[in-house]
Scaffold this active site. Structure first.
Site, PDB file in Angstrom:
ATOM      1  N   CYS A 387       0.824  -1.201   0.000  1.00  0.00           N
ATOM      2  CA  CYS A 387       0.000   0.000   0.000  1.00  0.00           C
ATOM      3  C   CYS A 387       0.867   1.265   0.000  1.00  0.00           C
ATOM      4  CB  CYS A 387      -0.996  -0.042   1.153  1.00  0.00           C
ATOM      5  SG  CYS A 387      -2.459   0.940   0.776  1.00  0.00           S
ATOM      6  N   HIS A 512      -3.524  -5.128   0.391  1.00  0.00           N
ATOM      7  CA  HIS A 512      -2.879  -5.629   1.622  1.00  0.00           C
ATOM      8  C   HIS A 512      -2.936  -7.160   1.657  1.00  0.00           C
ATOM      9  CE1 HIS A 512      -2.564  -1.801   3.913  1.00  0.00           C
ATOM     10  NE2 HIS A 512      -3.511  -1.435   3.069  1.00  0.00           N
ATOM     11  N   GLU A 514      -1.454  -9.111   3.559  1.00  0.00           N
ATOM     12  CA  GLU A 514      -1.312  -9.647   4.920  1.00  0.00           C
ATOM     13  C   GLU A 514      -2.657 -10.034   5.543  1.00  0.00           C
ATOM     14  OE1 GLU A 514      -0.897  -6.541   4.008  1.00  0.00           O
ATOM     15  OE2 GLU A 514      -1.405  -5.079   5.565  1.00  0.00           O
TER      16      GLU A 514
END
Ligand code: GLN
Length: 539
Positions: A387, A512, A514
């Protein structure tokens, strides 16, 4: 009011004495055991704060803001549930006081209460109970874990406690149970475990009409036998219903510690479920791999809230999962980006095998992150930007390779002569900060490159949280110099992944990755970073 499905069982997890005792891990671990026993489990988190969601909070307040598939910006505990239970939850699964009040006030303005005086009891409590039930039923689970944020006795938690009590009344005692997580501190030179704080919090809970069925005692060791017996006595529960939660080497060992003490059986019996032995073979194997590890690689994580590691919890866990898959241990070197700026050197980064620049906002530390990207690019150090880390890598490249002086993001320098990162067109004129970014799942098309080989498919769906994007006017110039955008949204107009040619691993994403990383399925981009870091280490 929602009508209840036949078999829905609720397990309410409260906390006593102080916060940060691992209620979230307790809920996730109990949920995991029941899932391994064959039940469909979901989880709900209650947050007693007045923020409508966690989106506007500084990470130093509650740690990372977790983003769900529907774009909800929520407490990091929801991330723990998704990782432990390998599921994707929605905004319904995070109920905050802010959300509840907002709804009640909207209903009142709409005239829904037909002239009644609108009050905490019954109206606010009713909204909480209905919210819990709706989240549970919509997920079609058999069992719903409900974690109550805060500590028993907090004024702001009172409506939630009342809702917890009411739920049992409405659903039937056999369908709702309570687990109370408390602290058993060790004091004095002899290191004696003390039960007094636990006694008080049990009493407090009982005063609110909730009788805990199970007590989970957090301490640095297993609870001494007489201590556990004493707690059982005060709580008026059998000795076996007092579970020890000693400090664990890894949070992933907690379900196994609970299994040994028979937590699942206690729950199954109490809720009138069949006693099934959880099959934890896969989990056990993962827990072992995540703790052991072989070679160590070191990744620098460049942030600006690094004093609180939970600010980056999804990255931290993603790197661990990647390590578990690759058979190595990932050590994180926590770097404060503003320190890099102050010192004017990247000395602090020397010796690491990889660099991770996570998401972020604002000027503080941005130049330090840009310095890290430059160093990684020039020195062939594996780099993953997420990001903000994606946008800053583009800015660095524009400045230092394309020679665009003053290139920047419109977020950081609205007067930049080269706004290579610009506001998303649909964001112009948006003033409200809460829940207004480009959020949640969006599809991304991948073209040939490292990301596509790592994902092993042409189209992926990943979670987003941003207001700015790569300015399409600069794409051709950037790509001509070797920084390729190998991931784009379905329109092809919005850049989603970049990769640097002729670099061992210089990859960044606007989304993202994650947030979708799971123990047995680490995010492909984190996996790629750790793999490249291992190669870097071997030199
Ligand atoms: N601040 C950037 C934006 O709003 C990046 C956001 C992020 O990293 N989550 O686009």
């Amino acid at each position: 009011m929602y009508t209840s499905v036949e078999l829905m069982k609720y397990i309410i997890v409260t906390g006593g004495v102080l916060s940060g005792l691992g209620k979230g891990i307790t809920s996730s671990s109990a949920g995991l055991l029941l899932q391994c026993a064959g039940y469909k489990v979901t989880a709900v988190k209650m947050d007693p704060y007045l923020n409508v969601d966690a989106g506007t909070m500084n990470p130093y307040e509650h740690g990372e803001v977790f983003v769900m598939k529907d774009g909800a910006e929520v407490d990091l505990d929801l991330g723990n549930y998704e990782r432990f239970l390998h599921c994707n939850l929605t905004s319904e699964h995070n109920i905050t006081t802010g959300k509840v009040y907002k709804k009640v006030i909207e209903k009142e303005r709409h005239g829904d209460y037909l002239g009644q005086t609108v009050q905490i009891i019954p109206h606010v409590v009713r909204e909480i109970v209905d919210g819990m039930r709706k989240a549970a039923e919509d997920s079609k689970a058999d069992i719903c874990m409900v974690e109550f944020g805060g500590t028993v006795g907090d004024i702001e938690s009172m409506p939630f406690m009342e809702a917890g009590r009411l739920l049992s009344r409405e659903e039937g005692k056999e369908n709702v149970m309570y687990i109370h997580t408390t602290l058993v501190p060790v004091v004095g030179s002899v290191g004696e475990q003390k039960t007094k704080p636990t006694q008080h919090s049990i009493k407090e809970l009982q005063g609110l009409g909730i009788r805990p069925d199970i007590i989970v005692g957090r301490s640095n060791d297993m609870l001494d036998e007489d201590i556990a017996a004493k707690i059982a006595f005060f709580a008026d529960i059998p000795r076996e219903a007092v579970i020890s939660a000693p400090d664990a080497q890894s949070i992933y060992d907690v379900p196994l510690m609970f299994l040994e003490q028979g937590l699942h059986e206690l729950i199954e019996k109490r809720l009138g479920l069949k006693t099934k032995k959880p099959d934890v073979t896969k989990w056990k194997d993962f827990a072992k791999r995540v703790s052991n590890g072989g070679d160590e690689v070191e990744i620098a994580l460049i942030g600006k809230y690094t004093a609180l590691k939970d600010s980056y919890i999804s990255h931290k866990e993603s790197l661990r999962y990647a390590g578990a898959v690759l058979g190595c241990r990932v050590k994180i070197r926590w770097i404060e980006a503003p320190d890099l700026e102050d010192s004017g050197t990247i000395k602090e980064l020397e010796g690491v095998n990889g660099v991770l620049v996570p998401g972020g906002f604002g000027n503080r530390g941005a130049e330090g992150k840009i310095m890290s990207a430059k160093w990684a690019r020039e020195q062939n150090i594996p780099y993953l930007g997420v990001c903000f880390g994606f946008q800053l890598a583009t800015i660095e490249f524009a400045r230092n390779v394309l020679g665009l002086k003053g290139a920047n993001s419109a977020e950081l320098d609205p007067k930049s002569p080269h706004p290579v990162v610009n506001i998303l067109p649909e964001q112009e004129g948006v003033d409200d900060m809460g829940a207004t970014m480009r959020l949640g799942d969006h599809d991304v098309n991948l073209s040939k490159g490292k990301a596509r080989s790592l994902y092993g498919k042409d189209t992926i769906s990943e979670r987003h949280r941003h207001r700015y994007e790569i300015n399409p006017e600069y794409i051709d110039r950037i790509e001509a110099k070797g920084l390729k955008y190998t991931g784009r949204d379905l329109s092809g107009r919005r850049m989603e992944i970049l990769e640097l040619e002729k670099h061992p691993y210089f990859v960044a994403s606007q989304f993202h990755p994650e947030f979708k990383s799971r123990p047995d399925e680490p995010s492909p981009l984190h996996l790629g970073l750790v793999k490249a870091a291992l190669t870097h280490k071997k030199g």
